[in-house]
Design a protein around this motif. Sequence first.
Motif, PDB file in Angstrom:
ATOM      1  N   ILE A 120       0.706  -0.987   0.071  1.00 23.81           N
ATOM      2  CA  ILE A 120       0.029   0.044   0.115  1.00 23.81           C
ATOM      3  C   ILE A 120       1.022   0.982   0.050  1.00 23.81           C
ATOM      4  O   ILE A 120       1.919   1.115   1.063  1.00 23.81           O
ATOM      5  CB  ILE A 120      -0.994  -0.438   1.306  1.00 23.81           C
ATOM      6  N   SER A 121       0.184   2.091  -0.630  1.00 19.31           N
ATOM      7  CA  SER A 121       1.316   3.731  -1.041  1.00 19.31           C
ATOM      8  C   SER A 121       0.591   4.713  -1.002  1.00 19.31           C
ATOM      9  O   SER A 121      -0.417   5.141  -2.138  1.00 19.31           O
ATOM     10  CB  SER A 121       2.451   2.614  -2.191  1.00 19.31           C
ATOM     11  N   ILE A 122       1.069   5.588  -0.883  1.00 14.63           N
ATOM     12  CA  ILE A 122       0.675   7.216  -1.702  1.00 14.63           C
ATOM     13  C   ILE A 122       2.127   7.292  -2.533  1.00 14.63           C
ATOM     14  O   ILE A 122       3.191   7.673  -2.235  1.00 14.63           O
ATOM     15  CB  ILE A 122       0.814   7.928  -0.983  1.00 14.63           C
ATOM     16  N   LEU A 123       1.504   7.963  -3.653  1.00 21.39           N
ATOM     17  CA  LEU A 123       2.672   8.265  -4.821  1.00 21.39           C
ATOM     18  C   LEU A 123       2.600   9.554  -5.382  1.00 21.39           C
ATOM     19  O   LEU A 123       0.854  10.054  -5.665  1.00 21.39           O
ATOM     20  CB  LEU A 123       2.522   7.600  -6.197  1.00 21.39           C
ATOM     21  N   SER A 178      -8.875   4.194  -9.811  1.00 18.41           N
ATOM     22  CA  SER A 178      -8.709   5.257 -10.678  1.00 18.41           C
ATOM     23  C   SER A 178      -7.955   6.556 -10.146  1.00 18.41           C
ATOM     24  O   SER A 178      -7.882   7.689 -10.329  1.00 18.41           O
ATOM     25  CB  SER A 178     -10.129   5.362 -10.682  1.00 18.41           C
ATOM     26  N   SER A 179      -7.740   5.846  -8.232  1.00 20.82           N
ATOM     27  CA  SER A 179      -7.272   6.954  -8.016  1.00 20.82           C
ATOM     28  C   SER A 179      -5.632   7.186  -8.384  1.00 20.82           C
ATOM     29  O   SER A 179      -5.178   8.322  -8.691  1.00 20.82           O
ATOM     30  CB  SER A 179      -6.769   6.460  -6.068  1.00 20.82           C
ATOM     31  N   MET A 180      -5.053   6.344  -8.791  1.00 22.85           N
ATOM     32  CA  MET A 180      -4.559   6.432 -10.392  1.00 22.85           C
ATOM     33  C   MET A 180      -3.876   7.753 -11.495  1.00 22.85           C
ATOM     34  O   MET A 180      -2.981   7.996 -11.886  1.00 22.85           O
ATOM     35  CB  MET A 180      -3.305   5.532 -10.605  1.00 22.85           C
ATOM     36  N   THR A 181      -4.935   6.791 -11.409  1.00 17.05           N
ATOM     37  CA  THR A 181      -5.364   7.761 -12.511  1.00 17.05           C
ATOM     38  C   THR A 181      -6.037   8.719 -12.529  1.00 17.05           C
ATOM     39  O   THR A 181      -5.459  10.581 -14.021  1.00 17.05           O
ATOM     40  CB  THR A 181      -7.744   7.555 -13.407  1.00 17.05           C
ATOM     41  N   MET A 182      -6.667   9.995 -11.574  1.00 15.10           N
ATOM     42  CA  MET A 182      -6.063  11.356 -10.522  1.00 15.10           C
ATOM     43  C   MET A 182      -5.065  11.072 -10.964  1.00 15.10           C
ATOM     44  O   MET A 182      -4.531  12.619 -11.500  1.00 15.10           O
ATOM     45  CB  MET A 182      -7.093  11.602  -9.764  1.00 15.10           C
ATOM     46  N   VAL A 183      -4.349  10.731 -10.863  1.00  8.77           N
ATOM     47  CA  VAL A 183      -2.477  11.256 -10.653  1.00  8.77           C
ATOM     48  C   VAL A 183      -2.016  11.629 -11.397  1.00  8.77           C
ATOM     49  O   VAL A 183      -1.455  12.857 -11.739  1.00  8.77           O
ATOM     50  CB  VAL A 183      -1.990  10.647  -9.551  1.00  8.77           C
ATOM     51  N   LEU A 184      -2.420  10.285 -12.534  1.00  7.06           N
ATOM     52  CA  LEU A 184      -1.762   9.867 -14.126  1.00  7.06           C
ATOM     53  C   LEU A 184      -1.703  11.126 -15.161  1.00  7.06           C
ATOM     54  O   LEU A 184      -1.581  12.414 -15.461  1.00  7.06           O
ATOM     55  CB  LEU A 184      -1.900   9.476 -14.737  1.00  7.06           C
ATOM     56  N   ALA A 185      -3.646  11.953 -14.389  1.00  2.61           N
ATOM     57  CA  ALA A 185      -3.939  12.965 -15.333  1.00  2.61           C
ATOM     58  C   ALA A 185      -3.683  14.358 -14.494  1.00  2.61           C
ATOM     59  O   ALA A 185      -4.971  15.190 -15.190  1.00  2.61           O
ATOM     60  CB  ALA A 185      -5.334  12.594 -15.477  1.00  2.61           C
ATOM     61  N   ASN A 186      -3.349  14.719 -13.352  1.00  5.54           N
ATOM     62  CA  ASN A 186      -2.747  15.549 -13.034  1.00  5.54           C
ATOM     63  C   ASN A 186      -3.836  16.262 -12.898  1.00  5.54           C
ATOM     64  O   ASN A 186      -3.890  17.846 -12.300  1.00  5.54           O
ATOM     65  CB  ASN A 186      -2.227  16.865 -13.902  1.00  5.54           C
ATOM     66  N   ARG A 187      -4.876  15.583 -11.747  1.00  2.00           N
ATOM     67  CA  ARG A 187      -6.452  15.702 -11.585  1.00  2.00           C
ATOM     68  C   ARG A 187      -6.142  15.616 -10.147  1.00  2.00           C
ATOM     69  O   ARG A 187      -7.136  15.893  -9.170  1.00  2.00           O
ATOM     70  CB  ARG A 187      -7.432  15.276 -12.156  1.00  2.00           C
ATOM     71  N   ALA A 188      -5.333  15.094  -9.493  1.00  6.27           N
ATOM     72  CA  ALA A 188      -4.930  15.021  -7.908  1.00  6.27           C
ATOM     73  C   ALA A 188      -4.005  15.185  -6.827  1.00  6.27           C
ATOM     74  O   ALA A 188      -2.760  15.138  -8.379  1.00  6.27           O
ATOM     75  CB  ALA A 188      -5.766  13.483  -7.560  1.00  6.27           C
ATOM     76  N   ASP A 189      -3.343  15.901  -6.401  1.00  4.23           N
ATOM     77  CA  ASP A 189      -1.792  15.507  -5.810  1.00  4.23           C
ATOM     78  C   ASP A 189      -1.093  14.647  -6.239  1.00  4.23           C
ATOM     79  O   ASP A 189      -0.117  14.682  -6.096  1.00  4.23           O
ATOM     80  CB  ASP A 189      -1.464  17.479  -5.005  1.00  4.23           C
ATOM     81  N   ALA A 190      -1.808  13.874  -5.477  1.00  3.98           N
ATOM     82  CA  ALA A 190      -1.324  12.105  -4.904  1.00  3.98           C
ATOM     83  C   ALA A 190      -2.979  11.388  -4.816  1.00  3.98           C
ATOM     84  O   ALA A 190      -3.779  11.378  -5.525  1.00  3.98           O
ATOM     85  CB  ALA A 190      -0.843  12.424  -3.319  1.00  3.98           C
ATOM     86  N   GLY A 191      -1.675  10.311  -5.027  1.00  6.66           N
ATOM     87  CA  GLY A 191      -3.092   9.076  -4.694  1.00  6.66           C
ATOM     88  C   GLY A 191      -2.608   8.002  -4.102  1.00  6.66           C
ATOM     89  O   GLY A 191      -1.267   7.924  -3.922  1.00  6.66           O
ATOM     90  N   LEU A 192      -3.981   7.581  -3.530  1.00  8.59           N
ATOM     91  CA  LEU A 192      -3.966   6.241  -2.674  1.00  8.59           C
ATOM     92  C   LEU A 192      -3.829   4.848  -3.764  1.00  8.59           C
ATOM     93  O   LEU A 192      -4.826   5.189  -4.141  1.00  8.59           O
ATOM     94  CB  LEU A 192      -4.295   6.161  -0.883  1.00  8.59           C
ATOM     95  N   SER A 193      -3.093   3.737  -3.291  1.00  7.52           N
ATOM     96  CA  SER A 193      -3.733   2.797  -3.642  1.00  7.52           C
ATOM     97  C   SER A 193      -2.529   1.550  -3.655  1.00  7.52           C
ATOM     98  O   SER A 193      -1.869   1.896  -2.715  1.00  7.52           O
ATOM     99  CB  SER A 193      -3.051   2.558  -5.514  1.00  7.52           C
ATOM    100  N   TRP A 194      -2.148   0.096  -4.169  1.00 10.80           N
ATOM    101  CA  TRP A 194      -1.921  -0.494  -4.104  1.00 10.80           C
ATOM    102  C   TRP A 194      -1.507  -0.929  -4.915  1.00 10.80           C
ATOM    103  O   TRP A 194      -2.045  -1.116  -5.717  1.00 10.80           O
ATOM    104  CB  TRP A 194      -2.273  -1.634  -2.645  1.00 10.80           C
ATOM    105  N   GLU A 195      -0.502  -2.847  -4.740  1.00  8.42           N
ATOM    106  CA  GLU A 195      -0.403  -3.144  -6.520  1.00  8.42           C
ATOM    107  C   GLU A 195      -1.680  -4.107  -6.997  1.00  8.42           C
ATOM    108  O   GLU A 195      -2.218  -4.370  -5.886  1.00  8.42           O
ATOM    109  CB  GLU A 195       0.999  -3.907  -6.072  1.00  8.42           C
ATOM    110  N   PRO A 196      -1.035  -3.839  -7.565  1.00  3.67           N
ATOM    111  CA  PRO A 196      -0.226  -4.427  -9.175  1.00  3.67           C
ATOM    112  C   PRO A 196      -0.659  -2.083  -9.128  1.00  3.67           C
ATOM    113  O   PRO A 196       0.434  -2.077 -10.882  1.00  3.67           O
ATOM    114  CB  PRO A 196      -0.472  -5.002  -9.574  1.00  3.67           C
ATOM    115  N   ASN A 197      -1.584  -1.941  -9.077  1.00  7.61           N
ATOM    116  CA  ASN A 197      -1.657  -0.416  -9.635  1.00  7.61           C
ATOM    117  C   ASN A 197      -1.113   0.576  -9.235  1.00  7.61           C
ATOM    118  O   ASN A 197      -0.339   1.438 -10.045  1.00  7.61           O
ATOM    119  CB  ASN A 197      -2.872   0.120  -8.768  1.00  7.61           C
TER     120      ASN A 197
END
Length: 332
Positions: A120-123, A178-197
Amino acid sequence: MGHLVDRRTLLRAGLGAGAGALAGFPMRGASAQGDAVRWAYLVPGFTVLIARYMQQKKLGEAPGVGLAAPNEYATVSTYYNDFAAGNYDVCIGSWDVFAQRFEAGVPIRMLCTITTASMISILTGEPSIRGIPDLKGKTLAAPQSTGTFRMVSSLIKERYGLELGRDINIQGVDNPASSMTMVLANRADAGLSWEPNISAALARRKDLSLIFNAGNVYREISGGAELPYFGIAVRRELAERDPERVRRIRAAFETAINGIIADPKEAVSLVADSAGAPAPVLLDALTSKRLSFRFGSMASAEERAQMTKAGEFLKRNGLLKQSIDPGFFIAS
């Protein structure tokens, strides 16, 4: 038995959105396959890796194990609710969910753990954000309905004194991808998810960086203890009816976990891209140790003590009402 419809058939027909869609359809399992033990996995997700590995290696067919072909689920809530309702016997899931259901009176027991919370990480993609304190006043994309979100909220509050939703704004999403999608699209400053996301996002943007890891933070606040994450629970009636079989099922999962650790490349080849991420991404998650498998049997006093300690962390943060009852564990 000619009218039996399994969950995979229903999902492909678009009828698997909720438990109500299954009314009147008998579950494939013990009633359909003699005394075969029913189990299941979620798609997408890393549980596909475990299920496919077990099937390809025929570990469920070993003498005295007798696992049925697993049912496939696409909805997390239905997956856990069907297990709580007794529609299958063995579940791969988050241990804190099992502990909460046990506390609420659901007849399930904990057999073993298979991963740690290090998955589990935040990036973030923002160079100015170097750690959780830098998120104050900024936006974190996160799946709020999950136990993982509540666990991470507690870790951040204890370690940094910040509250998600008060000090750090939350952009709610429906699932961890979806939290990773938000980060990739610059729509959130950071995202919480877990592997393999996490690994999938890192593969798409090289400028992303990890600023929080749940396993690392728990080790900091607990004096070096590991925080369990995913594990295996079984229905209490199965555990009481056939304890030797349950021990053999635990041994089969231990063989699978050890096999995946020993040869991740072979393990990934058995899954292809069905885990929800390309095979190279899943392999990177394993070899980088961001997806860290670790088998822990509840027959071990040390493993029980570690989970009991983690239970105290959940209790003081309001995620459990009581300390973990020893009866939660299959201790033999």
